[in-house]
Each structure stands twice: as structure tokens, then as C-alpha cells.
Design a protein around this motif. Structure first.
Motif, PDB file in Angstrom:
ATOM      1  N   ARG A 187      31.434  40.387  37.147  1.00  0.00           N
ATOM      2  CA  ARG A 187      31.832  40.955  38.435  1.00  0.00           C
ATOM      3  C   ARG A 187      30.933  40.425  39.565  1.00  0.00           C
ATOM      4  O   ARG A 187      31.388  39.969  40.598  1.00  0.00           O
ATOM      5  CB  ARG A 187      31.731  42.479  38.372  1.00  0.00           C
ATOM      6  N   GLU A 233      31.756  38.085  42.794  1.00  0.00           N
ATOM      7  CA  GLU A 233      31.349  38.484  44.143  1.00  0.00           C
ATOM      8  C   GLU A 233      30.574  37.359  44.817  1.00  0.00           C
ATOM      9  O   GLU A 233      30.775  37.046  45.984  1.00  0.00           O
ATOM     10  CB  GLU A 233      30.471  39.735  44.040  1.00  0.00           C
ATOM     11  N   LYS A 242      32.833  34.665  45.936  1.00  0.00           N
ATOM     12  CA  LYS A 242      33.526  35.059  47.154  1.00  0.00           C
ATOM     13  C   LYS A 242      32.636  34.857  48.376  1.00  0.00           C
ATOM     14  O   LYS A 242      33.019  34.270  49.387  1.00  0.00           O
ATOM     15  CB  LYS A 242      33.936  36.528  47.043  1.00  0.00           C
TER      16      LYS A 242
END
Length: 321
Positions: free
Chosen positions: A57, A61, A64
Motif C-alpha cells: 500500500r 502511495e 502516486k
DNA sequence: CGAGTTTGACCGGCGC
DNA sequence: GCGCCGGTCAAACTCG
């Protein structure tokens, strides 16, 4: 107008190391499974898989954020080239006050004080939770790096670390694992909160200095500026022989501390859990790759260190059982 | 009593 | 040359 340094630094910190670090961590977790896994209970397996999930995760992130930063960089470069074009076409406008400042920063000056204050300005504009290495390590994409004063790039390596503290915490202490001796405190002109001066006291000959001051914009954020490189191993590495479980974990997770450690630092500093200022991780360690590499090499070649490490890990595993 | 911190004095660089 | 300012020194102080 000089956003390049923090943009680039952020990219440096965010683009590459996290993935490497993720892999290292994964391998570490997996290898821990092999070596210790036989004794692990199913709940531990679950928690480990949860950790892997969390890593995935965080990695997503990071990806991104990296994309966002890349986009920002592109926008900045476009804007900059537009501005350059504009200035070329309208040279008359280049004499106003703003541009005077710009010229001062761009031409920049071997003046120590000036360069420092421009650094501070950059940092004040930037996201306070972004660790900003205000030094030569951050590879600038434009000509900015060329214009930086030579002495800055050659002299002591400077890195900057932002640490969020509790509002009630008024001390100027940034825990990074090293031992520091305070040798001065001063109120500077551009910041009402005092600046504390520290020297590394772990080794008498260590030239590293640290300045700690609260951010002007957010008093809960401590800005630690490190100058120089440690000429001794990180104290936590020395402590591994004493069985400090946390240190063993951190260090054993970094067979090559260069790639993995910065991410640890970044994540800890960025995370909301920085309300706990007790993290024992060195935020700077890795500004000097060669030094760290040297340290890692000498440590891994040292049979007594390896033996102690093995003893510490196995002792810990046994203790868990 | 020793180690670490505080704090006023001092020094050197820089701008005017 | 002078004043300002950041950085450092070192004596006094505090704490364990």
C-alpha cells in the motif's frame, strides 16, 4: 522562485529508495521466515502478511506521489522556460525588485549567509514533512546546481531533517541515535525561536555538527541541519551486541544500509505517528554513501560483529519462544 | 565529582 | 571602517 532544490530532493527520496527498500524488507521478512519461521506461530504469519500488505500500500502511495512530483517538475520546467523566454523578450523588466532578488539568488554569490537564507526560504515554502537535503547530493535537473557556490558542494555535506514534535514539547532535541553535545544556543534574526548548536560527542574527532531550530511557519516542526559526515559507525550499530531488539531489527533489515535506510527515515518522519518523537533512527546517516558503505563493509567483514549479531538475533528468537 | 547544559562574550564574515 | 549577524567559546551552573 527557486523550487528546484526541494523538488529534486523529494524526487530523490521518493522515486528510488522506497522500491529498493521494499524489496529489501520483503526479502528480510522472507528470510526471517526461513530462518525463524519454523518456530513462528500462525498469528505471526498473519501479522507479517499484514506488513507485506502495508508495504504494498505504501509503495503504491509512493508511486502516486512520485507521479505527482514528476508532473510538478515538468510544470515547473515549462514555467521556468516560459519565464526565461519572457525575460529574453522583455529585458527591461528584469530590473525590478523581484528580479533583483532572483538575480541575487541565481548568480549567487559565494556568500555563505546569503546562500543559507535562501535555503531557509526554500524550506519554508516546501512541505515541512519533506526531508530536504540542501546539498550537492540532490541532483538538480537544471542549471541551478552549476550556479551553486563551489564551496557548498565541496565542503561539508549538509542535510536537513524535519521532525514533527508534540506541541507541548519545547525542547530542541532531535533523536537520531547519535550522541550530541550542545555547545551553544542563539536567537537568529529570521526566526524568533532559538537555534541550538550541537556537536557529535560520540567520537571526539567526529566533525559533524547539528543545528536545531523550530520552523517559523509551524512551531511544532523541528528543523535539524546536519553538517559534515560522521567518521564513526552509527551508535545503534555498536549497540547491536548488547541485544537492543529494535536496533537489531533495523540494522539487520539493511544489509546495504545505503538503499534502505533513507526510506526508513523518510517514512518515520512523514508518518503521522511522528507524534512519537522517540524514533531512534538516524535521519542523516546516508548523505554520505561512501562512508556508510565503508562502515557496512567493515562491520560485515568483522567476524566478531557477525557472531554478536547472530547471537543477538538468535537470542531474540529464543526469547520470543 | 564528572558530564552535560546554559548563556554572555567574543570572533570573523559580510553588507553598506 | 563600522555595524550587524551567525557561529563558537568557555565559565558558571545543573543534574545524576
Amino acid at each position: 522562485m527557486d523550487y528546484s532544490s526541494w523538488i529534486n530532493t523529494s524526487l530523490d527520496l521518493n522515486i528510488n529508495p522506497p522500491r529498493v527498500h521494499e524489496e529489501v524488507l520483503k526479502k528480510e521478512i522472507e528470510s526471517n521466515f526461513f530462518s525463524l519461521g519454523m518456530r513462528m506461530s500462525s498469528t505471526k504469519e498473519e501479522s507479517t502478511s499484514a506488513l507485506v500488505e502495508e508495504l504494498k500500500r505504501v509503495s503504491a502511495e509512493n508511486k502516486k506521489l512520485t507521479e505527482m512530483l514528476t508532473e510538478m517538475c515538468e510544470n515547473y520546467n515549462t514555467l521556468r522556460s516560459n519565464w526565461m523566454d519572457y525575460m529574453r523578450k522583455n529585458p527591461d523588466n528584469s530590473n525590478n525588485n523581484n528580479n533583483k532578488d532572483k538575480d541575487q539568488q541565481l548568480n549567487s554569490s559565494s556568500k555563505k549567509r546569503k546562500s543559507e537564507s535562501s535555503n531557509n526560504n526554500n524550506n519554508n515554502n516546501s512541505n515541512p514533512m519533506v526531508i530536504n537535503n540542501g546539498n550537492s547530493e540532490s541532483s538538480s535537473t537544471d542549471e541551478e546546481s552549476c550556479k551553486k557556490p563551489r564551496e557548498e558542494t565541496i565542503k561539508a555535506k549538509i542535510s536537513r531533517v524535519y521532525v514533527r514534535t508534540e506541541g507541548s514539547d519545547t525542547s530542541l532535541i532531535v533523536k537520531d541515535g547519535y550522541q550530541w553535545r550542545k555547545y551553544g544556543q542563539k536567537v537568529t534574526r529570521d526566526n524568533p525561536s532559538p537555534r541550538a548548536y550541537f556537536k557529535c560527542s560520540f567520537a571526539p574527532s567526529c566533525p559533524v555538527k547539528k543545528k536545531v531550530q523550530r520552523s517559523v511557519e509551524d512551531q511544532s516542526i523541528l528543523v535539524a541541519t546536519y553538517e559534515g559526515e560522521h567518521n564513526h559507525p552509527h551508535p545503534s550499530q555498536m549497540e547491536t551486541t548488547s541485544g537492543s531488539s529494535r536496533c537489531v531489527t533495523l540494522n539487520s533489515a539493511c544489509p546495504t544500509p545505503i538503499s534502505s535506510a533513507p526510506t526508513v527515515t523518510l517514512d518515520l518522519t512523514k508518518s503521522k505517528s511522528t507524534n512519537q518523537p522517540k524514533n531512534n533512527v538516524n535521519p542523516k546517516i546516508f548523505s554520505s554513501e561512501s562512508l556508510v558503505e565503508q562502515m557496512a563493509n567493515s562491520l560485515t567483514k568483522d567476524p566478531s560483529f557477525r557472531a554478536a549479531l547472530v547471537a543477538a538475533i538468535s537470542g531474540r528468537a529464543l526469547h520470543k519462544n
